[in-house]
Design a protein around this motif. Structure first.
Motif, short mmCIF file in Angstrom:
data_model
loop_
_atom_site.label_atom_id
_atom_site.label_comp_id
_atom_site.label_asym_id
_atom_site.label_seq_id
_atom_site.Cartn_x
_atom_site.Cartn_y
_atom_site.Cartn_z
N THR A 53 0.83 -1.21 0.00
CA THR A 53 0.00 0.00 0.00
C THR A 53 0.86 1.25 0.00
O THR A 53 0.59 2.21 -0.73
CB THR A 53 -0.95 0.00 1.22
OG1 THR A 53 -1.76 -1.18 1.16
CG2 THR A 53 -1.82 1.23 1.24
N MET A 56 2.40 1.78 -3.43
CA MET A 56 1.42 2.33 -4.37
C MET A 56 1.22 3.82 -4.12
O MET A 56 1.11 4.61 -5.07
CB MET A 56 0.10 1.58 -4.26
CG MET A 56 0.17 0.20 -4.88
SD MET A 56 -1.36 -0.72 -4.79
CE MET A 56 -2.52 0.40 -5.52
N GLN A 57 1.18 4.23 -2.87
CA GLN A 57 0.99 5.64 -2.56
C GLN A 57 2.18 6.49 -2.98
O GLN A 57 2.04 7.63 -3.39
CB GLN A 57 0.73 5.82 -1.06
CG GLN A 57 -0.61 5.31 -0.63
CD GLN A 57 -0.81 5.36 0.88
OE1 GLN A 57 0.14 5.57 1.63
NE2 GLN A 57 -2.04 5.17 1.30
N GLU A 58 3.38 5.92 -2.89
CA GLU A 58 4.59 6.67 -3.23
C GLU A 58 4.88 6.72 -4.72
O GLU A 58 5.43 7.70 -5.21
CB GLU A 58 5.80 6.07 -2.51
CG GLU A 58 5.81 6.28 -1.02
CD GLU A 58 6.98 5.59 -0.33
OE1 GLU A 58 7.71 4.84 -1.01
OE2 GLU A 58 7.14 5.79 0.87
N HIS A 59 4.54 5.66 -5.46
CA HIS A 59 5.01 5.54 -6.84
C HIS A 59 3.91 5.66 -7.90
O HIS A 59 4.24 5.72 -9.09
CB HIS A 59 5.77 4.24 -7.03
CG HIS A 59 7.01 4.15 -6.18
ND1 HIS A 59 8.12 4.92 -6.41
CD2 HIS A 59 7.29 3.42 -5.08
CE1 HIS A 59 9.04 4.65 -5.49
NE2 HIS A 59 8.56 3.74 -4.68
N VAL A 60 2.66 5.66 -7.50
CA VAL A 60 1.58 5.79 -8.48
C VAL A 60 1.13 7.25 -8.47
O VAL A 60 0.82 7.80 -7.42
CB VAL A 60 0.39 4.85 -8.13
CG1 VAL A 60 -0.75 5.08 -9.09
CG2 VAL A 60 0.85 3.40 -8.17
N PRO A 61 1.12 7.89 -9.64
CA PRO A 61 0.70 9.30 -9.69
C PRO A 61 -0.73 9.48 -9.16
O PRO A 61 -1.60 8.63 -9.37
CB PRO A 61 0.77 9.63 -11.18
CG PRO A 61 1.68 8.61 -11.78
CD PRO A 61 1.52 7.38 -10.94
N ALA A 62 -0.93 10.59 -8.47
CA ALA A 62 -2.22 10.85 -7.81
C ALA A 62 -3.43 10.77 -8.75
O ALA A 62 -4.46 10.22 -8.35
CB ALA A 62 -2.17 12.20 -7.11
N ARG A 65 -4.26 7.04 -9.14
CA ARG A 65 -4.14 6.19 -7.95
C ARG A 65 -5.42 5.41 -7.68
O ARG A 65 -5.37 4.23 -7.33
CB ARG A 65 -3.77 7.04 -6.75
CG ARG A 65 -3.18 6.26 -5.61
CD ARG A 65 -2.63 7.15 -4.53
NE ARG A 65 -1.42 7.81 -5.00
CZ ARG A 65 -0.97 8.97 -4.53
NH1 ARG A 65 -1.64 9.61 -3.59
NH2 ARG A 65 0.14 9.49 -5.00
N VAL A 68 -5.66 2.49 -10.22
CA VAL A 68 -4.74 1.41 -9.89
C VAL A 68 -5.23 0.65 -8.65
O VAL A 68 -5.21 -0.58 -8.61
CB VAL A 68 -3.31 1.95 -9.69
CG1 VAL A 68 -2.38 0.87 -9.16
CG2 VAL A 68 -2.77 2.51 -10.99
N GLY A 69 -5.70 1.39 -7.65
CA GLY A 69 -6.24 0.75 -6.45
C GLY A 69 -7.47 -0.10 -6.77
O GLY A 69 -7.64 -1.18 -6.20
N GLN A 72 -6.29 -3.27 -8.37
CA GLN A 72 -5.72 -4.13 -7.34
C GLN A 72 -6.82 -4.82 -6.55
O GLN A 72 -6.76 -6.03 -6.31
CB GLN A 72 -4.82 -3.35 -6.40
CG GLN A 72 -4.19 -4.25 -5.33
CD GLN A 72 -3.59 -3.48 -4.17
OE1 GLN A 72 -3.92 -2.33 -3.93
NE2 GLN A 72 -2.71 -4.14 -3.44
#
Length: 125
Positions: A53, A56-62, A65, A68-69, A72
């Protein structure tokens, strides 16, 4: 130290004791290894979930997000359905080793995929 790699490796190690329990002759030792391995593997699962988690928060652009979530969560739901389906069709206790082996293989695959993505990233830092 990458918490995700440590936690998924720890979980896989604990589940290895569970899987090895299917090949033990002593029923008591087998049962203890199975139960202890499952209990001890849970913190590894929880820590790995938090690590993924965070990644995903650090590397997926806002802006994407949520998308992508959502993918997942859909994949999690799909594989949960697959696990339930396997349990439905292999419901006889004599097939439990196949059910558990499939789950063990899945965690092993997660270790391989995470390591494949982790080690090239750690060399660049």
């Amino acid at each position: 130290v990458d918490v995700g790699m440590v936690s998924i490796s720890y979980q896989f190690l604990c589940l290895s004791a569970c899987y090895a329990s299917f090949f033990m002759d002593d029923v008591s030792a087998s049962l203890i290894a199975l139960i202890a391995g499952v209990i001890l593997s849970r913190p590894g699962l929880w820590a790995f979930d938090i690590a993924v988690t965070q990644l995903m928060q650090e590397h997926v652009p806002a802006p994407i997000r949520g998308l992508v979530g959502g993918v997942q969560q859909s994949m999690n739901a799909f594989f949960t359905l697959v696990a339930f389906s396997i349990g439905l069709f292999l419901s006889d206790p004599k097939y439990f080793h196949l059910y558990a082996g499939t789950a063990y293989f899945g965690v092993g695959l997660a270790v391989v995929f995470y390591a494949y993505n982790f080690y090239p990233r750690s060399k660049n830092q």
